[in-house]
Motif scaffolding. Structure first.
Motif, mmCIF file in Angstrom:
data_model
loop_
_atom_site.group_PDB
_atom_site.id
_atom_site.type_symbol
_atom_site.label_atom_id
_atom_site.label_comp_id
_atom_site.label_asym_id
_atom_site.label_seq_id
_atom_site.Cartn_x
_atom_site.Cartn_y
_atom_site.Cartn_z
ATOM 1 N N ILE A 45 0.801 -0.836 0.073
ATOM 2 C CA ILE A 45 0.296 -0.202 -0.226
ATOM 3 C C ILE A 45 0.595 1.089 -0.505
ATOM 4 C CG2 ILE A 45 -1.700 0.999 1.215
ATOM 5 C CD1 ILE A 45 -2.429 -0.867 2.446
ATOM 6 N N LEU A 46 0.711 2.331 -0.987
ATOM 7 C CA LEU A 46 0.857 3.904 -0.773
ATOM 8 C C LEU A 46 0.320 4.644 -0.894
ATOM 9 C CD1 LEU A 46 3.351 2.699 -4.305
ATOM 10 C CD2 LEU A 46 4.030 2.493 -2.461
ATOM 11 N N LEU A 47 0.423 5.620 0.178
ATOM 12 C CA LEU A 47 0.206 7.041 0.596
ATOM 13 C C LEU A 47 0.635 7.717 0.218
ATOM 14 C CD1 LEU A 47 -1.720 6.292 3.624
ATOM 15 C CD2 LEU A 47 -2.981 6.027 1.616
ATOM 16 N N VAL A 56 5.518 4.293 1.304
ATOM 17 C CA VAL A 56 5.439 3.030 1.974
ATOM 18 C C VAL A 56 4.174 2.527 2.902
ATOM 19 C CG1 VAL A 56 5.796 0.140 1.298
ATOM 20 C CG2 VAL A 56 6.976 2.310 -0.427
ATOM 21 N N VAL A 57 3.658 2.140 3.223
ATOM 22 C CA VAL A 57 3.117 2.011 4.423
ATOM 23 C C VAL A 57 2.690 1.297 4.945
ATOM 24 C CG1 VAL A 57 2.300 4.901 4.899
ATOM 25 C CG2 VAL A 57 0.080 2.921 3.508
ATOM 26 N N GLY A 58 2.191 0.551 4.103
ATOM 27 C CA GLY A 58 1.071 -1.015 4.846
ATOM 28 C C GLY A 58 2.100 -2.350 3.507
ATOM 29 N N ALA A 59 2.351 -3.146 3.596
ATOM 30 C CA ALA A 59 2.985 -4.173 3.030
ATOM 31 C C ALA A 59 2.850 -6.084 3.486
ATOM 32 C CB ALA A 59 4.301 -4.710 2.516
ATOM 33 N N SER A 61 4.553 -8.908 2.629
ATOM 34 C CA SER A 61 5.921 -9.148 2.546
ATOM 35 C C SER A 61 6.966 -8.104 2.481
ATOM 36 C CB SER A 61 5.588 -10.153 1.842
ATOM 37 O OG SER A 61 5.706 -9.607 0.699
ATOM 38 N N ASP A 62 8.288 -8.687 3.042
ATOM 39 C CA ASP A 62 9.793 -7.830 2.755
ATOM 40 C C ASP A 62 9.582 -7.421 0.939
ATOM 41 O OD1 ASP A 62 9.600 -7.325 4.970
ATOM 42 O OD2 ASP A 62 11.080 -9.267 5.594
ATOM 43 N N ALA A 63 9.432 -8.768 0.433
ATOM 44 C CA ALA A 63 9.033 -8.604 -0.799
ATOM 45 C C ALA A 63 8.818 -7.535 -1.777
ATOM 46 C CB ALA A 63 8.843 -9.886 -1.234
ATOM 47 N N ALA A 64 7.269 -7.535 -1.516
ATOM 48 C CA ALA A 64 6.296 -6.750 -2.139
ATOM 49 C C ALA A 64 6.660 -4.634 -1.428
ATOM 50 C CB ALA A 64 4.746 -6.597 -1.050
ATOM 51 N N ARG A 65 7.365 -4.865 0.057
ATOM 52 C CA ARG A 65 7.783 -3.788 0.430
ATOM 53 C C ARG A 65 8.676 -2.855 -0.700
ATOM 54 N NH1 ARG A 65 11.339 -1.765 3.667
ATOM 55 N NH2 ARG A 65 12.229 -3.954 4.443
ATOM 56 N N LEU A 66 10.081 -4.752 -0.934
ATOM 57 C CA LEU A 66 11.163 -3.487 -1.691
ATOM 58 C C LEU A 66 10.931 -3.675 -3.080
ATOM 59 C CD1 LEU A 66 13.757 -6.448 -0.118
ATOM 60 C CD2 LEU A 66 13.552 -3.901 0.504
ATOM 61 N N VAL A 67 9.743 -4.116 -3.707
ATOM 62 C CA VAL A 67 9.732 -4.000 -5.083
ATOM 63 C C VAL A 67 8.683 -2.252 -4.897
ATOM 64 C CG1 VAL A 67 8.206 -4.269 -6.582
ATOM 65 C CG2 VAL A 67 9.266 -6.351 -5.289
ATOM 66 N N GLU A 68 7.712 -2.271 -3.735
ATOM 67 C CA GLU A 68 7.839 -0.800 -3.705
ATOM 68 C C GLU A 68 8.166 0.652 -3.503
ATOM 69 O OE1 GLU A 68 4.458 -0.545 -4.681
ATOM 70 O OE2 GLU A 68 2.934 -1.934 -3.325
ATOM 71 N N LEU A 69 9.157 0.248 -2.409
ATOM 72 C CA LEU A 69 10.255 1.065 -2.123
ATOM 73 C C LEU A 69 10.825 1.365 -3.640
ATOM 74 C CD1 LEU A 69 11.539 0.698 1.071
ATOM 75 C CD2 LEU A 69 10.478 2.060 0.199
ATOM 76 N N PHE A 70 11.494 0.190 -4.686
ATOM 77 C CA PHE A 70 12.138 0.268 -6.033
ATOM 78 C C PHE A 70 11.652 1.079 -6.550
ATOM 79 C CE2 PHE A 70 13.110 -0.891 -10.545
ATOM 80 C CZ PHE A 70 14.592 -0.732 -10.036
ATOM 81 N N GLU A 71 9.873 0.989 -6.767
ATOM 82 C CA GLU A 71 9.317 1.969 -7.333
ATOM 83 C C GLU A 71 9.648 2.889 -7.521
ATOM 84 O OE1 GLU A 71 4.531 2.394 -9.626
ATOM 85 O OE2 GLU A 71 5.627 0.237 -8.097
ATOM 86 N N LEU A 72 9.678 3.740 -6.179
ATOM 87 C CA LEU A 72 9.056 5.255 -5.424
ATOM 88 C C LEU A 72 10.526 6.012 -6.262
ATOM 89 C CD1 LEU A 72 6.788 4.887 -1.965
ATOM 90 C CD2 LEU A 72 6.227 5.728 -4.328
ATOM 91 N N GLN A 73 11.507 5.175 -5.577
ATOM 92 C CA GLN A 73 12.909 5.416 -5.725
ATOM 93 C C GLN A 73 12.978 6.114 -6.967
ATOM 94 O OE1 GLN A 73 16.409 2.460 -5.190
ATOM 95 N NE2 GLN A 73 17.374 4.205 -5.178
ATOM 96 N N ASN A 74 12.677 5.041 -8.332
ATOM 97 C CA ASN A 74 12.610 4.996 -9.785
ATOM 98 C C ASN A 74 11.688 6.470 -10.444
ATOM 99 O OD1 ASN A 74 15.138 3.405 -10.877
ATOM 100 N ND2 ASN A 74 14.368 2.234 -9.374
ATOM 101 N N ARG A 75 10.440 5.962 -9.805
ATOM 102 C CA ARG A 75 9.249 7.048 -9.749
ATOM 103 C C ARG A 75 8.725 6.920 -10.615
ATOM 104 N NH1 ARG A 75 9.536 11.864 -6.374
ATOM 105 N NH2 ARG A 75 7.659 12.757 -7.560
ATOM 106 N N ARG A 76 8.658 5.527 -11.098
ATOM 107 C CA ARG A 76 7.681 5.166 -12.315
ATOM 108 C C ARG A 76 7.504 3.604 -12.064
ATOM 109 N NH1 ARG A 76 10.851 4.494 -16.962
ATOM 110 N NH2 ARG A 76 8.814 4.304 -18.097
ATOM 111 N N GLY A 77 6.375 3.813 -12.878
ATOM 112 C CA GLY A 77 6.039 1.864 -12.270
ATOM 113 C C GLY A 77 4.513 1.917 -12.541
ATOM 114 N N PRO A 78 3.573 1.132 -12.253
ATOM 115 C CA PRO A 78 2.411 0.308 -12.349
ATOM 116 C C PRO A 78 1.041 1.186 -11.424
ATOM 117 C CG PRO A 78 3.450 -1.419 -12.274
ATOM 118 C CD PRO A 78 3.916 -0.619 -12.436
#
Length: 244
Positions: A45-47, A56-59, A61-78
């Motif tokens: 979950i992103l808020l 990133v405010v909720g996940a 699993s760690d895997a989901a959280r890391l993917v979300e963080l990667f997306e935010l860092q690159n500022r691109r993604g679904p």
């Protein structure tokens, strides 16, 4: 998904009117309930914060959280696309080219995921974030699953915004109560000065204001000190009759 589990999920997501409501814990509840209720393997979950930047405010699993963080860092993604457009975004497979977001797809594959469905956290025209559902296998979730997932996201958004309204209302009530208490103290201090220095109430108020400004103190704090006898009233520099 069982009807009993689904009903329990919606009851939990709607129960935000508790005194110790914790929005972070609530978002983790939503992520975990998505995994236990829907046919998905992970959820994130992103808020948006006060600056409309996603966090990133909720996940689940760690895997989901890391993917979300990667997306935010690159500022691109679904998930970011879903938030910006307020519309669902589906990536049915990360392995098949061409990819709209190759960096995100590579990170998701490395984390063990094959597809993602991003759903907006929205209420009418207000979008506050995105709910992201990951599956290990590539493919599209069923229409009924997507409807239930969006309903869960909608209920969670209503609960979250309702909790924010209550928090703001409680804050306003406390501020109003403090203002009323301060006003009472100021009136009492004016009375003390008027009686001690034999001056009018307007003069007494101006004396309090001058004293608070010259010493960079809150007017209510000066008034409280005057009422408590912690300030020598002659120090307020009022021209009036001699103090009694």
């Amino acid at each position: 998904m069982s009807m009993e589990n689904l009903a329990e999920t919606f009851v939990e997501l709607a129960d935000t009117l508790v005194a110790d409501f914790d929005p972070i814990e609530f978002m983790h509840l939503l992520a975990n309930r998505c995994v236990s209720t829907l046919a998905v393997d992970a959820a994130g979950i992103l808020l948006a914060d006060d600056h409309r930047e996603l966090q990133v405010v909720g996940a689940s699993s760690d895997a989901a959280r890391l993917v979300e963080l990667f997306e935010l860092q690159n500022r691109r993604g679904p998930c970011m696309e879903c938030y910006l457009t307020s519309a669902p975004v589906t990536v049915a497979g990360f392995a098949e080219p061409p990819q709209r977001w190759p960096e995100f797809s590579s990170a998701a594959l490395d984390a063990g995921f094959g597809a993602v469905h991003a759903l907006p956290l929205r209420l009418r025209s207000q979008t506050v974030g995105a709910l992201n559902l990951f599956t290990v296998k590539a493919g599209v979730l069923g229409e009924s699953t997507i409807r239930v997932a969006q309903a869960m996201a909608d209920v969670a958004t209503i609960g979250l915004l309702q909790a924010q309204i209550i928090t703001r209302r409680d804050l306003l009530a406390r501020q109003l109560q403090n203002a009323l208490q301060s006003r009472v103290l100021i009136e009492q201090a004016k009375g003390v000065l008027a009686e001690r220095l034999r001056i009018g109430m307007s003069q007494a108020f101006e004396a309090l204001r001058r004293y608070s400004r010259s010493r960079h103190q809150h007017l209510s704090a000066v008034a409280e000190a005057v009422v408590a006898g912690k300030i020598d009233v002659t120090a307020l520099g009022v021209e009036g009759r001699k103090p009694r």
